[in-house]
Design a protein around this motif. Structure first.
Motif, PDB file in Angstrom:
ATOM      1  N   MET B  40       0.825  -1.217   0.000  1.00 25.61           N
ATOM      2  CA  MET B  40       0.000   0.000   0.000  1.00 25.61           C
ATOM      3  C   MET B  40       0.854   1.259   0.000  1.00 25.61           C
ATOM      4  N   MET B  41       2.016   1.176   0.686  1.00 21.26           N
ATOM      5  CA  MET B  41       2.908   2.350   0.684  1.00 21.26           C
ATOM      6  C   MET B  41       3.564   2.538  -0.683  1.00 21.26           C
ATOM      7  N   ASN B  42       3.938   1.419  -1.323  1.00 25.98           N
ATOM      8  CA  ASN B  42       4.527   1.528  -2.665  1.00 25.98           C
ATOM      9  C   ASN B  42       3.526   2.104  -3.657  1.00 25.98           C
ATOM     10  N   LEU B  43       2.260   1.779  -3.462  1.00 25.15           N
ATOM     11  CA  LEU B  43       1.210   2.301  -4.341  1.00 25.15           C
ATOM     12  C   LEU B  43       0.753   3.700  -3.921  1.00 25.15           C
ATOM     13  N   ARG B  44       1.369   4.228  -2.865  1.00 22.40           N
ATOM     14  CA  ARG B  44       1.027   5.553  -2.315  1.00 22.40           C
ATOM     15  C   ARG B  44      -0.416   5.637  -1.837  1.00 22.40           C
ATOM     16  N   LEU B  45      -0.964   4.490  -1.432  1.00 19.86           N
ATOM     17  CA  LEU B  45      -2.287   4.510  -0.807  1.00 19.86           C
ATOM     18  C   LEU B  45      -2.158   4.876   0.665  1.00 19.86           C
ATOM     19  N   LEU B  46      -0.952   4.696   1.197  1.00 16.82           N
ATOM     20  CA  LEU B  46      -0.674   5.048   2.590  1.00 16.82           C
ATOM     21  C   LEU B  46       0.580   5.900   2.621  1.00 16.82           C
ATOM     22  N   ASP B  47       0.617   6.814   3.564  1.00 11.62           N
ATOM     23  CA  ASP B  47       1.728   7.749   3.616  1.00 11.62           C
ATOM     24  C   ASP B  47       2.059   8.082   5.071  1.00 11.62           C
ATOM     25  N   PRO B  48       2.461   7.071   5.864  1.00 12.18           N
ATOM     26  CA  PRO B  48       2.765   7.366   7.262  1.00 12.18           C
ATOM     27  C   PRO B  48       4.066   8.171   7.377  1.00 12.18           C
ATOM     28  N   SER B  49       4.142   9.061   8.358  1.00 12.82           N
ATOM     29  CA  SER B  49       5.391   9.808   8.508  1.00 12.82           C
ATOM     30  C   SER B  49       6.383   9.056   9.392  1.00 12.82           C
ATOM     31  N   VAL B  50       5.870   8.088  10.158  1.00 11.22           N
ATOM     32  CA  VAL B  50       6.741   7.249  10.987  1.00 11.22           C
ATOM     33  C   VAL B  50       6.362   5.786  10.764  1.00 11.22           C
ATOM     34  N   LEU B  51       7.377   4.961  10.592  1.00 11.17           N
ATOM     35  CA  LEU B  51       7.156   3.528  10.493  1.00 11.17           C
ATOM     36  C   LEU B  51       7.816   2.880  11.705  1.00 11.17           C
ATOM     37  N   ILE B  52       7.054   2.045  12.433  1.00 13.12           N
ATOM     38  CA  ILE B  52       7.607   1.395  13.620  1.00 13.12           C
ATOM     39  C   ILE B  52       7.784  -0.083  13.307  1.00 13.12           C
ATOM     40  N   ASP B  53       9.040  -0.486  13.187  1.00  8.82           N
ATOM     41  CA  ASP B  53       9.362  -1.847  12.769  1.00  8.82           C
ATOM     42  C   ASP B  53       9.387  -2.770  13.997  1.00  8.82           C
ATOM     43  N   ILE B  54       8.426  -3.700  14.056  1.00 12.54           N
ATOM     44  CA  ILE B  54       8.412  -4.664  15.170  1.00 12.54           C
ATOM     45  C   ILE B  54       8.803  -6.059  14.696  1.00 12.54           C
ATOM     46  N   SER B  55       9.278  -6.170  13.436  1.00 15.76           N
ATOM     47  CA  SER B  55       9.561  -7.502  12.894  1.00 15.76           C
ATOM     48  C   SER B  55      10.682  -8.211  13.653  1.00 15.76           C
ATOM     49  N   GLN B  56      11.573  -7.439  14.282  1.00 14.28           N
ATOM     50  CA  GLN B  56      12.674  -8.056  15.034  1.00 14.28           C
ATOM     51  C   GLN B  56      12.485  -7.899  16.545  1.00 14.28           C
ATOM     52  N   THR B  57      11.275  -7.545  16.976  1.00 15.22           N
ATOM     53  CA  THR B  57      11.020  -7.371  18.407  1.00 15.22           C
ATOM     54  C   THR B  57      10.815  -8.747  19.039  1.00 15.22           C
ATOM     55  N   ALA B  58      11.851  -9.244  19.688  1.00 15.03           N
ATOM     56  CA  ALA B  58      11.860 -10.644  20.137  1.00 15.03           C
ATOM     57  C   ALA B  58      10.675 -10.969  21.045  1.00 15.03           C
ATOM     58  N   GLU B  59      10.310 -10.051  21.951  1.00 17.38           N
ATOM     59  CA  GLU B  59       9.253 -10.399  22.911  1.00 17.38           C
ATOM     60  C   GLU B  59       7.864 -10.472  22.268  1.00 17.38           C
ATOM     61  N   LEU B  60       7.757 -10.030  21.004  1.00 16.45           N
ATOM     62  CA  LEU B  60       6.465 -10.129  20.316  1.00 16.45           C
ATOM     63  C   LEU B  60       6.402 -11.342  19.381  1.00 16.45           C
ATOM     64  N   SER B  61       7.462 -12.122  19.364  1.00 18.57           N
ATOM     65  CA  SER B  61       7.489 -13.295  18.487  1.00 18.57           C
ATOM     66  C   SER B  61       7.369 -14.567  19.326  1.00 18.57           C
ATOM     67  N   TYR B  62       6.146 -15.082  19.453  1.00 19.29           N
ATOM     68  CA  TYR B  62       5.944 -16.292  20.274  1.00 19.29           C
ATOM     69  C   TYR B  62       4.614 -16.939  19.927  1.00 19.29           C
ATOM     70  N   ILE B  63       4.504 -18.207  20.275  1.00 20.00           N
ATOM     71  CA  ILE B  63       3.233 -18.938  20.204  1.00 20.00           C
ATOM     72  C   ILE B  63       3.113 -19.659  21.533  1.00 20.00           C
ATOM     73  N   LYS B  64       2.033 -19.402  22.302  1.00 14.62           N
ATOM     74  CA  LYS B  64       1.920 -20.094  23.591  1.00 14.62           C
ATOM     75  C   LYS B  64       0.454 -20.390  23.911  1.00 14.62           C
ATOM     76  N   GLU B  65       0.265 -21.407  24.736  1.00 14.86           N
ATOM     77  CA  GLU B  65      -1.086 -21.764  25.159  1.00 14.86           C
ATOM     78  C   GLU B  65      -1.497 -20.889  26.331  1.00 14.86           C
ATOM     79  N   VAL B  66      -2.681 -20.280  26.230  1.00 12.55           N
ATOM     80  CA  VAL B  66      -3.223 -19.491  27.335  1.00 12.55           C
ATOM     81  C   VAL B  66      -4.633 -20.020  27.591  1.00 12.55           C
TER      82      VAL B  66
END
Lengths: 167, 275
Positions: B40-66
């Motif tokens: 969407m950004m490449n197509l200029r449908l979105l134009d955020p001024s800040v991008l927050i990259d969480i792809s390498q945020t270790a504590e958000l990468s998990y699968i667990k039973e709750v």
């Protein structure tokens, strides 16, 4: 917290096709443009630039991904492999590349580098796929020349040959 | 095309991502897998001024039973969930649906929560969340809240997430004894967005059918003791209730017919595989 300003050119240290490399890019630069225009790796082809056609598919840390949907700065410290990594230094084709030649798996060749990168990872994960599974994997790539038959045959033949070599 | 300029925050922790979101005041977008966002950004449908990259945020990468649910973190990719060893037995609906979601190449990168955040009305993961009655966990610097799928999914690419909130996790309920599940969809090619997608859960008394791609969000209909002779009539009523419209891919009439036919197919299949 590391924040990169939009204007600031970043130094990116990463491994490209097995060699440690450094390149410069601002945050908005796509990995596909970075590889082609900064690093000179033109085997990464750019087609649709919105993740549909698959021409720009490369491996990052061994997993195939769209380089047009990746920012150059995101490969800092990671390993990127393009089609140039396959043939090796003596320019000998891999078995998969040779099979594409034998089975007419390409005509114009624009989609081929992306498909080769996908098929390389896919055959490691699923060394003995069915034709349906190969076609499912290929749904992430567009080819307008071959009608896919030659590509499917090349991948199936490579898988079969590797199985025979093992036994 | 190329995206416009933006500042990039590489969040190393959830707290950093939340602080950056709060500071940006609605101008930021979260980059998890980027498989919809970057397009969407490449197509200029979105134009955020800040991008927050969480792809390498270790504590958000998990699968667990709750409890009775599987919790999947915001940075967890679709292929990681597909490779989770218990998926076929404990979350059969996701096991059937995820292979339809994008391609081998995009599942390597695309995330579960990102797909829920994008909230495309024909997308598989929001449909499964609605059909199974799952929930999402939203976090901001102000606190945390848990929303049911019904409260979270508001409409066409619209969710109840506020600008300063991060979807930190999604929770999909496990299969209960006696339940059967089925999923199918029609799309122009494998991996494309569905024209119509359907998911069914049956336990012998209750039958639930989720439909995606017709209304502006996944819609779930529940029946108790649904008799086979009433099924066609019920599905026909549902097909009209969803008020699907014509678009470039299919007519409203075609969509109604798919709800009737695919609806019957998955309900029968879900009943036949109850265990």
């Amino acid at each position: 917290m590391p924040k990169l300003s939009q204007e600031a050119v970043q130094k990116i240290n990463f491994t490209l096709n097995g060699d440690a490399e450094t390149g410069l890019a601002e945050p908005r630069m796509l990995l596909s443009d970075f590889l082609r225009n900064v690093m000179g790796v033109t085997g990464c082809h750019v087609g649709c630039e919105h993740g549909v056609c698959g021409a720009c598919t490369v491996q990052i840390d061994g997993k195939v991904q769209r380089s047009c949907l990746t920012l150059a700065v995101q490969v800092e410290g990671r390993r990127v492999d393009t089609v140039e990594s396959l043939a090796g230094r003596e320019n000998e084709l891999t078995d998969l590349q040779q099979a594409f030649k034998t089975h007419h798996g390409l005509q114009c060749g624009y989609c081929t580098p992306g498909i080769l990168m996908s098929a390389s990872e896919y055959l490691q994960q699923n060394p003995n796929p069915t034709e349906e599974e190969v076609r499912d994997m290929l749904s992430g790539h567009l080819c307008r020349c071959t009608g896919y038959a030659g590509i499917v045959n090349a991948i199936m033949a490579t898988a079969k040959q590797r199985q025979e070599n093992k036994s | 095309m190329k995206p416009r300029k933006f500042d990039l925050v590489r969040a190393e922790t959830t707290a950093e991502a939340l602080a950056a979101l709060s500071e940006a005041g609605g101008e930021a977008k979260i980059f998890a897998g980027g498989q919809s966002l970057m397009a969407m950004m490449n197509l200029r449908l979105l134009d955020p001024s800040v991008l927050i990259d969480i792809s390498q945020t270790a504590e958000l990468s998990y699968i667990k039973e709750v409890g009775d649910k599987l919790e999947i973190g915001a940075a967890t990719t679709q292929v990681e969930l597909l490779s989770w060893p218990g998926l076929a037995d404990r979350l059969p609906l996701l096991h059937q649906a995820i292979p339809h979601l994008g391609h081998f190449q995009t599942r390597n990168r695309g995330t579960i929560c990102g797909s829920l955040a994008h909230s495309d009305p024909s997308s598989e993961l929001p449909l499964c969340l609605a059909t199974l009655g799952g929930e999402v966990v939203l976090k901001s610097t102000r606190g945390e809240r848990v929303l049911s799928a019904a409260d979270f999914q508001l409409g066409m690419m619209t969710t109840a997430r506020t600008d300063d909130e991060l979807i930190v996790a999604a929770r999909y309920p496990f299969k209960k004894p006696g339940e059967g599940f089925a999923f199918t969809e029609v799309a122009q090619r494998r991996g494309d967005f569905a024209i119509v997608a359907v998911a069914a859960v049956a336990n012998g008394n209750t039958t639930r059918l989720g439909v995606g791609g017709v209304a502006d969000k996944p819609t779930v209909k529940s029946w108790t003791n649904l008799a086979d002779e009433n099924l066609d009539e019920e599905l026909n009523a549902l097909a009209w209730e969803l008020k699907g419209s014509d678009d470039i891919h299919a007519t409203a009439r075609y969509r109604r017919e798919m709800v009737r036919r695919l609806g019957r197919r998955v309900i029968e299949e879900a009943n036949s595989c109850r265990s």
